[in-house]
Scaffold this motif. Structure first.
Motif, mmCIF file in Angstrom:
data_model
loop_
_atom_site.group_PDB
_atom_site.id
_atom_site.type_symbol
_atom_site.label_atom_id
_atom_site.label_comp_id
_atom_site.label_asym_id
_atom_site.label_seq_id
_atom_site.Cartn_x
_atom_site.Cartn_y
_atom_site.Cartn_z
ATOM 1 N N GLN A 74 3.982 4.743 -14.645
ATOM 2 C CA GLN A 74 2.700 5.763 -14.522
ATOM 3 C C GLN A 74 1.746 5.104 -13.749
ATOM 4 O OE1 GLN A 74 4.633 5.141 -16.938
ATOM 5 N NE2 GLN A 74 4.484 6.991 -18.679
ATOM 6 N N THR A 75 1.227 4.102 -14.145
ATOM 7 C CA THR A 75 0.092 3.015 -13.576
ATOM 8 C C THR A 75 0.417 2.799 -12.069
ATOM 9 O OG1 THR A 75 -0.517 2.381 -15.620
ATOM 10 C CG2 THR A 75 -1.490 1.410 -13.809
ATOM 11 N N GLY A 76 1.601 2.446 -11.931
ATOM 12 C CA GLY A 76 2.283 2.072 -10.747
ATOM 13 C C GLY A 76 2.241 3.403 -9.654
ATOM 14 N N ALA A 77 2.299 4.395 -10.186
ATOM 15 C CA ALA A 77 2.357 5.647 -9.337
ATOM 16 C C ALA A 77 0.801 5.851 -9.116
ATOM 17 C CB ALA A 77 3.041 6.894 -10.048
ATOM 18 N N VAL A 78 -0.028 5.988 -9.898
ATOM 19 C CA VAL A 78 -1.345 6.027 -9.611
ATOM 20 C C VAL A 78 -1.983 5.164 -8.600
ATOM 21 C CG1 VAL A 78 -3.761 5.967 -10.683
ATOM 22 C CG2 VAL A 78 -1.779 7.361 -11.988
ATOM 23 N N MET A 79 -1.500 3.652 -8.913
ATOM 24 C CA MET A 79 -2.103 2.755 -7.740
ATOM 25 C C MET A 79 -1.727 2.885 -6.694
ATOM 26 S SD MET A 79 -4.081 0.490 -9.482
ATOM 27 C CE MET A 79 -4.080 -0.756 -8.521
ATOM 28 N N ALA A 80 -0.456 3.279 -6.289
ATOM 29 C CA ALA A 80 0.290 3.601 -5.068
ATOM 30 C C ALA A 80 -0.440 4.687 -4.290
ATOM 31 C CB ALA A 80 1.678 3.646 -4.953
ATOM 32 N N TRP A 81 -0.812 5.758 -5.228
ATOM 33 C CA TRP A 81 -1.595 6.726 -4.511
ATOM 34 C C TRP A 81 -2.959 6.551 -3.985
ATOM 35 C CZ3 TRP A 81 -6.102 9.301 -6.516
ATOM 36 C CH2 TRP A 81 -6.317 10.423 -5.997
ATOM 37 N N ALA A 82 -3.724 5.813 -5.065
ATOM 38 C CA ALA A 82 -4.974 5.350 -4.842
ATOM 39 C C ALA A 82 -5.119 4.294 -3.570
ATOM 40 C CB ALA A 82 -5.634 4.637 -5.829
ATOM 41 N N SER A 83 -3.917 3.558 -3.332
ATOM 42 C CA SER A 83 -3.983 2.453 -2.404
ATOM 43 C C SER A 83 -3.717 3.171 -0.998
ATOM 44 C CB SER A 83 -3.010 1.239 -2.572
ATOM 45 O OG SER A 83 -1.617 1.701 -2.581
ATOM 46 N N ALA A 84 -3.225 4.396 -0.985
ATOM 47 C CA ALA A 84 -2.931 5.089 0.204
ATOM 48 C C ALA A 84 -4.124 5.983 0.364
ATOM 49 C CB ALA A 84 -1.379 5.895 0.101
ATOM 50 N N ARG A 85 -4.787 6.530 -0.587
ATOM 51 C CA ARG A 85 -5.547 7.501 -0.233
ATOM 52 C C ARG A 85 -7.145 6.923 -0.048
ATOM 53 N NH1 ARG A 85 -8.892 10.768 0.551
ATOM 54 N NH2 ARG A 85 -9.529 12.602 -0.475
ATOM 55 N N ILE A 100 0.890 -1.084 0.117
ATOM 56 C CA ILE A 100 -0.060 0.009 0.050
ATOM 57 C C ILE A 100 0.757 1.481 -0.006
ATOM 58 C CG2 ILE A 100 -1.667 1.258 1.340
ATOM 59 C CD1 ILE A 100 -2.828 -1.291 2.370
ATOM 60 N N GLY A 101 0.778 2.101 -0.894
ATOM 61 C CA GLY A 101 1.213 3.371 -1.063
ATOM 62 C C GLY A 101 2.675 3.339 -1.675
ATOM 63 N N ASP A 102 3.260 2.077 -2.208
ATOM 64 C CA ASP A 102 4.627 1.887 -2.574
ATOM 65 C C ASP A 102 4.544 1.962 -4.102
ATOM 66 O OD1 ASP A 102 6.794 0.923 -3.297
ATOM 67 O OD2 ASP A 102 7.287 -0.551 -1.652
ATOM 68 N N ARG A 103 4.886 2.978 -4.789
ATOM 69 C CA ARG A 103 4.730 3.060 -6.309
ATOM 70 C C ARG A 103 5.656 1.999 -6.740
ATOM 71 N NH1 ARG A 103 6.396 8.855 -8.112
ATOM 72 N NH2 ARG A 103 4.667 9.347 -6.430
ATOM 73 N N ARG A 104 6.989 1.699 -6.335
ATOM 74 C CA ARG A 104 7.780 0.817 -7.013
ATOM 75 C C ARG A 104 7.439 -0.672 -6.974
ATOM 76 N NH1 ARG A 104 14.563 0.215 -5.834
ATOM 77 N NH2 ARG A 104 14.946 -1.331 -7.258
ATOM 78 N N ALA A 105 6.887 -0.793 -5.875
ATOM 79 C CA ALA A 105 6.167 -2.239 -5.750
ATOM 80 C C ALA A 105 5.248 -2.444 -6.939
ATOM 81 C CB ALA A 105 5.628 -2.552 -4.435
ATOM 82 N N PHE A 106 4.329 -1.446 -7.108
ATOM 83 C CA PHE A 106 3.148 -1.658 -7.972
ATOM 84 C C PHE A 106 3.927 -1.782 -9.555
ATOM 85 C CE2 PHE A 106 0.298 -0.261 -4.517
ATOM 86 C CZ PHE A 106 -0.711 -1.141 -4.851
ATOM 87 N N ARG A 107 4.746 -0.841 -9.792
ATOM 88 C CA ARG A 107 5.430 -0.706 -11.060
ATOM 89 C C ARG A 107 6.204 -2.006 -11.278
ATOM 90 N NH1 ARG A 107 11.316 1.693 -11.284
ATOM 91 N NH2 ARG A 107 11.532 -0.579 -10.418
ATOM 92 N N ASP A 108 6.812 -2.697 -10.277
ATOM 93 C CA ASP A 108 7.470 -3.990 -10.479
ATOM 94 C C ASP A 108 6.404 -5.144 -10.859
ATOM 95 O OD1 ASP A 108 9.855 -2.625 -10.584
ATOM 96 O OD2 ASP A 108 10.245 -3.601 -8.274
ATOM 97 N N ALA A 109 5.138 -4.904 -10.189
ATOM 98 C CA ALA A 109 4.086 -5.880 -10.344
ATOM 99 C C ALA A 109 3.619 -5.846 -11.802
ATOM 100 C CB ALA A 109 2.952 -5.465 -9.490
ATOM 101 N N PHE A 110 3.576 -4.645 -12.216
ATOM 102 C CA PHE A 110 3.117 -4.475 -13.740
ATOM 103 C C PHE A 110 4.080 -4.867 -14.932
ATOM 104 C CE2 PHE A 110 0.259 -1.135 -11.610
ATOM 105 C CZ PHE A 110 -0.833 -1.942 -11.714
ATOM 106 N N LEU A 111 5.294 -4.802 -14.261
ATOM 107 C CA LEU A 111 6.371 -5.327 -15.239
ATOM 108 C C LEU A 111 6.439 -6.753 -15.154
ATOM 109 C CD1 LEU A 111 9.387 -2.568 -14.295
ATOM 110 C CD2 LEU A 111 8.090 -3.121 -16.470
ATOM 111 N N THR A 112 6.327 -7.227 -14.210
ATOM 112 C CA THR A 112 6.245 -8.870 -14.100
ATOM 113 C C THR A 112 5.021 -9.336 -14.729
ATOM 114 O OG1 THR A 112 7.265 -8.899 -11.977
ATOM 115 C CG2 THR A 112 6.370 -10.802 -12.390
#
Length: 311
Positions: free
Chosen positions: A250-261, A208-220
């Motif tokens: 970009q999507t990872g950053a949005v998802m991280a923001w949404a998950s924290a917000r 939750i809130g971790d943009r790098r983790a979400f980015r890496d999830a989409f890359l995987t």
């Protein structure tokens, strides 16, 4: 509702509140272990985009057996993809003329995954809900307004229309997916990416809130797109579902923001604290096995499973 898990209870509550007669099938001996109601702490987005928070006491009429003479119209089957074969074999001789709504992940050919249930009685869909039971037995859940339902032909079948009508009457919007097979496999690939990062971070809740983790999830997850193409999926038909894989940062950053917000996103992720639970590991293993079978490299997925000791 087949089982009394998170998805079954959340949607069972919604259908029951809309006037449907809902019962929960549980394995023999389980009825005595459960109480006859569930306290559901729910963020419900059917009326407001951010969700309305309310606590409900959900009556759960339990049964340990049923047969073709019991007259059910609909059986909602929501189990881990690796349990579909056993659940379908159990259901097939007991259904009578009931429609089966398969509501969850599928990685095999969809109709093969639920054989021997007759294909004419099956509707595929996907829930837009999540959550988990706390130690005190309270179910903390979140539910979106939309339910994704497949339509096998140019026009929905009578069974598909009946399922759509049941959910519309319960206040849901239907997202009708013509290529449900491709959509399910795309979602499975995305899940593999998420669970791979969950494995690295100690669970989806830790992302939750971790943009790098979400980015890496989409890359995987993107590594598995050639697997889907090799299995006959036309990715051009799924441009919206493809977007996170095409723009992972970009999507990872949005998802991280949404998950924290947004609380509705937090609740859906917060229950996933065990990255080595049965379903996440089964998703990762089966995705990797199929990639290997087809000779398609998935270096990120391979490295994650190797680093985390998953074989």
């Amino acid at each position: 509702m087949f089982g009394r898990g998170v998805i079954s209870t959340i949607y069972g509550h919604a259908l029951q509140a809309a006037g449907h007669d809902v019962e929960f099938y549980v394995r023999e001996g389980r009825a005595q272990q459960y109480v006859d109601e569930v306290v559901l702490d729910l963020i419900d987005a059917r009326r407001t985009p951010l969700g309305r928070h309310a606590r409900h006491v959900v009556p759960t009429r339990l049964r340990e057996s049923f047969g073709p003479g019991d007259g059910f119209d609909l059986v909602v089957l929501s189990v881990g993809h690796h349990h579909l074969e056993a659940a379908s074999a159990f259901l097939a001789p007991r259904l009578g003329d009931a429609t089966v709504l398969v509501l969850g992940n599928v990685w095999e050919e969809p109709l093969s995954a639920v054989a021997p249930i007759p294909a004419s009685q099956v509707v595929f869909g996907f829930p837009q809900a999540g959550g988990g039971f706390a130690e005190d037995g309270i179910l903390h859940g979140a539910m979106m307004r939309t339910v994704i339902l497949g339509a096998a032909g140019a026009a929905p079948s009578s069974r598909e229309l009946a399922v759509q009508d049941a959910f519309r009457r319960a206040g849901f919007t239907i997202s009708e997916e013509k290529d449900m097979r491709g959509w399910l496999w795309l979602h499975f690939a995305a899940d593999a990416g998420m669970h791979a990062q969950g494995l690295r971070h100690g669970g989806l809740a830790s992302m939750i809130g971790d943009r790098r983790a979400f980015r890496d999830a989409f890359l995987t997850g993107r590594e598995l797109l050639p697997v889907l193409e090799a299995r006959g999926v036309d990715l051009r038909r799924h441009r919206r579902a493809m977007l996170p894989h095409r723009l992972p940062a970009q999507t990872g950053a949005v998802m991280a923001w949404a998950s924290a917000r947004f609380r509705i996103a937090q609740v859906s992720l917060a229950a996933h604290t065990d990255p080595r639970a049965g379903e996440p590991i089964a998703v990762l293993r089966d995705a990797l096995l199929e990639a290997r079978r087809l000779g398609i490299p998935t270096p990120r997925l391979e490295a994650t499973l190797q680093d985390e000791g998953v074989r």
